[in-house]
Design an enzyme around this catalytic site. Structure first.
Site, PDB file in Angstrom:
ATOM      1  N   GLY A  29       0.824  -1.218   0.000  1.00 24.12           N
ATOM      2  CA  GLY A  29       0.000   0.000   0.000  1.00 24.12           C
ATOM      3  C   GLY A  29       0.845   1.248   0.000  1.00 24.12           C
ATOM      4  N   ASN A  30       0.241   2.386   0.249  1.00 19.22           N
ATOM      5  CA  ASN A  30       0.988   3.639   0.365  1.00 19.22           C
ATOM      6  C   ASN A  30       0.329   4.546   1.393  1.00 19.22           C
ATOM      7  OD1 ASN A  30      -0.881   5.604  -1.048  1.00 19.22           O
ATOM      8  ND2 ASN A  30      -0.588   4.111  -2.693  1.00 19.22           N
TER       9      ASN A  30
END
Ligand code: C5P
Length: 218
Positions: A29-30
């Protein structure tokens, strides 16, 4: 208060991160929270727009009148929802932090640890902005975001051209109080002939600055 200058306009907005699953319990993810894109959706709706908000996985959401939220998880889901809503939109603002890569395969069961390093092959995700840019009709407007840690202007200009955008919102996580995880942001609007810098301000106000620039070219 702003006038209802988006009345009768349909906007597509993407926001938030994407999660790319590795196995049933893990993902890549980020740090995006979706706050900037949600602020844009709410501000546009307050100015009279009908908004389709394609929102990646985040704890934030909106129940503002005039905003339809499409919850998605992966880049490919975000791509599908965006492509479906683009033809009837007057403009799209792509504020999502879309993962450029995803694991080539999602393991069916939880990956067990071993003594050796784990290798994961990543493959490219579709570029939603570039695809909407290719399908852009003469009466449609397309706005992108660029989050750069170096060579911001040069990279932003390159994206503007490559993705066929009308303008791009440049922000840097190097600026104090800007970009991911903050309630404020500091932006520059970059179009084909000029760069317009703005002060650090709350994301709700930044959203209205972006919408002012958009409404002037609709
Ligand atoms: O190329 P880069 O990811 O830096 O471009 C950023 C812009 O392109 C943002 O507006 C982002 O939402 C959009 N984008 C996209 N699909 C991708 C990657 C980026 O729509 N796969």
């Amino acid at each position: 208060a702003y006038p209802k200058d988006f009345k009768g306009r349909k906007l597509l907005i993407t926001a938030g991160p994407t999660f790319e699953d590795l196995d049933p319990v893990r993902y890549l993810g980020n740090r995006s929270t979706g706050r900037m894109g949600i602020a844009l959706a709410e501000a546009a709706a307050a100015r009279g727009a009908t908004v389709h908000l394609v929102l990646g996985p985040t704890s934030l959401t909106t129940d503002a009148a005039g905003v339809t939220v499409h919850n998605v998880r992966s880049a490919r889901e975000m791509h599908a929802a965006s492509v479906a809503n683009w033809p009837k939109a007057d403009a799209a603002i792509l504020a999502a932090a879309v993962a450029d890569y995803r694991p080539k395969k999602i393991a069916g069961q939880k990956i067990k640890k071993g003594e050796k390093p784990l290798k994961v092959e990543l493959v490219r995700n579709p570029d939603i902005a570039a695809e909407l840019g290719e399908d852009k009709k003469t009466n449609q407007r397309l706005v992108g975001f660029a989050l750069e840690t170096e060579n911001g202007l040069e990279n932003a200009r390159r994206k503007l051209e490559r993705k066929n955008l009308d303008f791009i919102v440049l922000n840097s996580p190097n600026d104090k109080g800007a970009a991911f995880g903050h309630t404020t942001n500091k932006i520059q609007l970059v179009d084909h002939n000029k760069v317009t810098p703005f002060e650090l301000k709350p994301k709700a106000e930044v959203a209205n600055d972006i919408l002012d620039a958009l409404v002037s070219i609709l």
